[in-house]
Design an enzyme around this catalytic site. Sequence first.
Site, PDB file in Angstrom:
ATOM      1  N   HIS A 297       0.546   5.264  -6.917  1.00 50.25           N
ATOM      2  CA  HIS A 297       1.369   5.308  -5.892  1.00 50.25           C
ATOM      3  C   HIS A 297       1.424   6.606  -5.436  1.00 50.25           C
ATOM      4  O   HIS A 297       1.973   7.049  -4.286  1.00 50.25           O
ATOM      5  CB  HIS A 297       2.827   4.858  -5.882  1.00 50.25           C
ATOM      6  CG  HIS A 297       2.842   3.194  -5.971  1.00 50.25           C
ATOM      7  ND1 HIS A 297       2.532   2.497  -4.590  1.00 50.25           N
ATOM      8  CD2 HIS A 297       2.691   2.385  -6.992  1.00 50.25           C
ATOM      9  CE1 HIS A 297       2.683   1.225  -5.082  1.00 50.25           C
ATOM     10  NE2 HIS A 297       2.915   1.040  -6.271  1.00 50.25           N
ATOM     11  N   LYS A 483      13.662   7.138   5.683  1.00 46.78           N
ATOM     12  CA  LYS A 483      12.714   6.958   4.342  1.00 46.78           C
ATOM     13  C   LYS A 483      13.522   7.823   3.265  1.00 46.78           C
ATOM     14  O   LYS A 483      14.289   8.530   3.629  1.00 46.78           O
ATOM     15  CB  LYS A 483      11.217   7.440   4.552  1.00 46.78           C
ATOM     16  CG  LYS A 483      11.272   8.941   5.296  1.00 46.78           C
ATOM     17  CD  LYS A 483       9.907   9.065   5.521  1.00 46.78           C
ATOM     18  CE  LYS A 483       9.442   8.374   6.998  1.00 46.78           C
ATOM     19  NZ  LYS A 483       8.465   7.476   6.597  1.00 46.78           N
ATOM     20  N   ARG A 484      12.711   8.038   2.086  1.00 49.96           N
ATOM     21  CA  ARG A 484      13.397   8.846   1.081  1.00 49.96           C
ATOM     22  C   ARG A 484      13.263  10.297   1.605  1.00 49.96           C
ATOM     23  O   ARG A 484      12.349  10.534   2.076  1.00 49.96           O
ATOM     24  CB  ARG A 484      12.463   8.532  -0.352  1.00 49.96           C
ATOM     25  CG  ARG A 484      13.079   9.415  -1.418  1.00 49.96           C
ATOM     26  CD  ARG A 484      12.422   8.805  -2.629  1.00 49.96           C
ATOM     27  NE  ARG A 484      10.926   8.788  -2.579  1.00 49.96           N
ATOM     28  CZ  ARG A 484      10.037   9.539  -2.746  1.00 49.96           C
ATOM     29  NH1 ARG A 484      10.400  10.709  -3.241  1.00 49.96           N
ATOM     30  NH2 ARG A 484       8.696   9.553  -2.646  1.00 49.96           N
ATOM     31  N   LYS A 489       7.613  14.651   3.040  1.00 48.82           N
ATOM     32  CA  LYS A 489       7.948  13.630   4.062  1.00 48.82           C
ATOM     33  C   LYS A 489       8.469  14.734   5.384  1.00 48.82           C
ATOM     34  O   LYS A 489       8.574  13.947   6.501  1.00 48.82           O
ATOM     35  CB  LYS A 489       8.965  12.678   3.743  1.00 48.82           C
ATOM     36  CG  LYS A 489       8.383  11.816   2.830  1.00 48.82           C
ATOM     37  CD  LYS A 489       9.530  10.622   2.240  1.00 48.82           C
ATOM     38  CE  LYS A 489       8.880   9.919   1.084  1.00 48.82           C
ATOM     39  NZ  LYS A 489       7.809   8.846   1.385  1.00 48.82           N
ATOM     40  N   THR A 591       5.272   2.251   3.697  1.00 48.51           N
ATOM     41  CA  THR A 591       5.679   0.868   4.287  1.00 48.51           C
ATOM     42  C   THR A 591       6.480   0.703   5.273  1.00 48.51           C
ATOM     43  O   THR A 591       6.623  -0.201   6.441  1.00 48.51           O
ATOM     44  CB  THR A 591       6.126   0.041   3.081  1.00 48.51           C
ATOM     45  OG1 THR A 591       6.963   0.552   2.306  1.00 48.51           O
ATOM     46  CG2 THR A 591       4.732  -0.138   1.954  1.00 48.51           C
ATOM     47  N   LYS A 595       6.810  -1.735   8.661  1.00 47.45           N
ATOM     48  CA  LYS A 595       8.012  -2.373   9.317  1.00 47.45           C
ATOM     49  C   LYS A 595       8.242  -2.120  10.756  1.00 47.45           C
ATOM     50  O   LYS A 595       8.451  -2.812  11.447  1.00 47.45           O
ATOM     51  CB  LYS A 595       9.149  -2.090   8.402  1.00 47.45           C
ATOM     52  CG  LYS A 595       8.882  -2.456   7.036  1.00 47.45           C
ATOM     53  CD  LYS A 595      10.058  -1.897   6.057  1.00 47.45           C
ATOM     54  CE  LYS A 595       9.784  -2.239   4.518  1.00 47.45           C
ATOM     55  NZ  LYS A 595       9.810  -1.069   3.799  1.00 47.45           N
TER      56      LYS A 595
END
Length: 751
Positions: A297, A483-484, A489, A591, A595
């Site tokens: 991942h 998100k995290r 990110k 992901t 969504k």
Amino acid sequence: MNREKLLDQLKRISTEGKGTKELYGEISRVCMDEIKRDWSKKSVKNAYYLSVEFLMGRMFFNNLMELGVLNEARSIFAEKGFDLNRLEEIEDAALGNGGLGRLAACYLDSAAGIGVPLQGYGIRYRYGLFRQRFENGFQREEADDWLKWGDPWSVRRESEKREIRFADMTVTAVPYDMPIIGKRINTLRLFQAEGSAEAEKISEYLYPADDTDEGKLLRIRQEYFFSAACVRELVEEFVKVYGSRFFKFPEYHALQLNDTHAVFAAAEFLRLLTQEYKVAFGDAVKIARKTFNYTNHTILPEALECWDAELVARILPEIAMILKRLQVFASREWKAKGCLVSDQLDMSVMKSGRFAMANVAVFVSGRINGVAEIHTRIIKEKLFAVAARYYPDKFLNITNGITQRRWLMLCNEELSALYDKNFGRGWREDLDLLSLRDAFQRDADVAEFAAVKRIKKQQLAEYVRKREGIALIPDAIYIAQVKRLHEYKRQLMTAFAVLRIYYDLKAGKLPDFSPTVFLFGAKAASGYRRAKAIIKYLNAVAETINVDEAVRGKLQVVFVQNYDVSYAEKIVAGSDVSLQVSTAGFEASGTGNMKLMMNGAVTVGTMDGANIEIAERAGLNNNYIFGATVTELGRIRNDYNPSEIVQNKPAVKRVTDTLVNGTFSDGGTGGFAELHAALFEGASWHKPDHYFVVYDLESYVQALLAVNRDYRNAESFSRKQLMNALHSAFFSSDRAVKTYANLVWGLDRPQ
């Protein structure tokens, strides 16, 4: 399952004098009593998903939907004077951190939904991921006592507990089974550690800090604990039926390792077969390669897990011995293949006194998959390039997916009803039926979709008002980055972009600016200083913008607290724009992007992870791609100097300087200065701006402004959103699970 009987039982429940918790337990138990009658037996061959995280979210509404009684139950209890939506007070079972755990949950949901026998194995943490609150803009963590509501959707299997031995203690692994409901009812089995106080720490917290030897040992115990409990259970069940004919084991079992946390399962399998059942080591490895498969991942080094061999040997001497023996066995195989010494070192199970768990997984697994086309290319060409050269047939791509049951049918009943009207209900079983989308693009269809989006935005605004006490700007563009919290990110880059837009708006440079709300939701790992500093910075930016009368009603920034699955259900359905802005090459798949897309958000993103496939399927013209590509970053990486950029771009310098010029306060922690230093000085372990925030900032701002301009044409923008929603079928986890079943697990058809 007898649906009419279940409805009759629900009608018999009295609400008189009962509170939310009591009714939650009673309704859940009635459903469980009915489920137990049809709880599926295992098939001839089963797949097993081993994951340290399962981020299931709130089970109540999802399970009633899967049982086909959700709407009727709402009516039944409304007649009794009880609004079933009050059960939204129930807290999520936050037994996961982010995408890894939520993916595991989606795969279990899809497997049950399409009839694939996939069983999950993990840990039943006493406390899930911490509850988050903000205090003066800083993240504060509190224990997540999810069990205070009870756990009516699990069954304790006292008779199936087993002992897990460490060198210094013995721990009892007690399984709790949770039904996963669909065409068949599969099982998520979570093990709880019991025994001494020390033993019980193993299942106390998700991801204990591992910056000390004590913390590392606890992480090793956790990973071995659930992996060993799973493997021993499966081996013992097999031996009862087939004896020691282990060559037949892969005919009945396929074990999927969800990242490196579950790799001890392979070591325990080799230990059991060789030490307890006297199977030759080479034969045991052959059997393992037909049994185990590995999903990678991430390419981030810190997530690939290398455990100090001395620490492993201290508490798991037999496992350490097995891993060392595996290194010897592998070396012989590599020499026979004619591998160069440097190549052998690259693939080694043991490196510099540490066990490289990703390399263990690659060597002992039959199939290794990445989770998006670009990610799989990177692991084949860079991360595991040597192994891919010698074992090319092991590697394949399976792009991640999400379950449309929770992320569309449950969280967006209005859009689901619109699809029912235009496509019939068949799409609920086969999302590919949305391929009829070409007949669903008339102006009237776009208008109906836009009406649904307005409803979902209103619902999101009301949810935020209740949870945060904040009124969102009505009729604004809702732009979400949820998100995290991690540097790659690039939530920090979004903060800079928002600040840049704010300054331009105040200066009158954006006269036709469409009112915009930026929504953030994220948790930072408790020991991750920079991530926590980014949260503080974002909250400081929000505080400044939200009290400025000059932009009131035009620009708003909201960082929601304790972002979780239930919050996500509201945000993905109500957002107009999805921010997926990771540095190209760092996000394996994502992901959250799927969504939001499935609910009709356009993507503003880099060519990273599944963004690439989203843009390809929904159309570049319907999304907003910006920033450097993997190829471009590879070309500039060695010579990149962010200080040169800010010298030539005053607007970029203005926003990055706010980290150190006193515009915002970090409360004397030094966190903002550290973020600035990371951008322009680097650190002992990385070069300046190693995630290229400064490099991509200008093109990011322009992409956000393009969205703002396009939003003025409401019909055209709604059409872009609709086209994203209608092209989302590929990103269903049904498709991903079918691919695993056919190409990896050897389950050619639903069983």
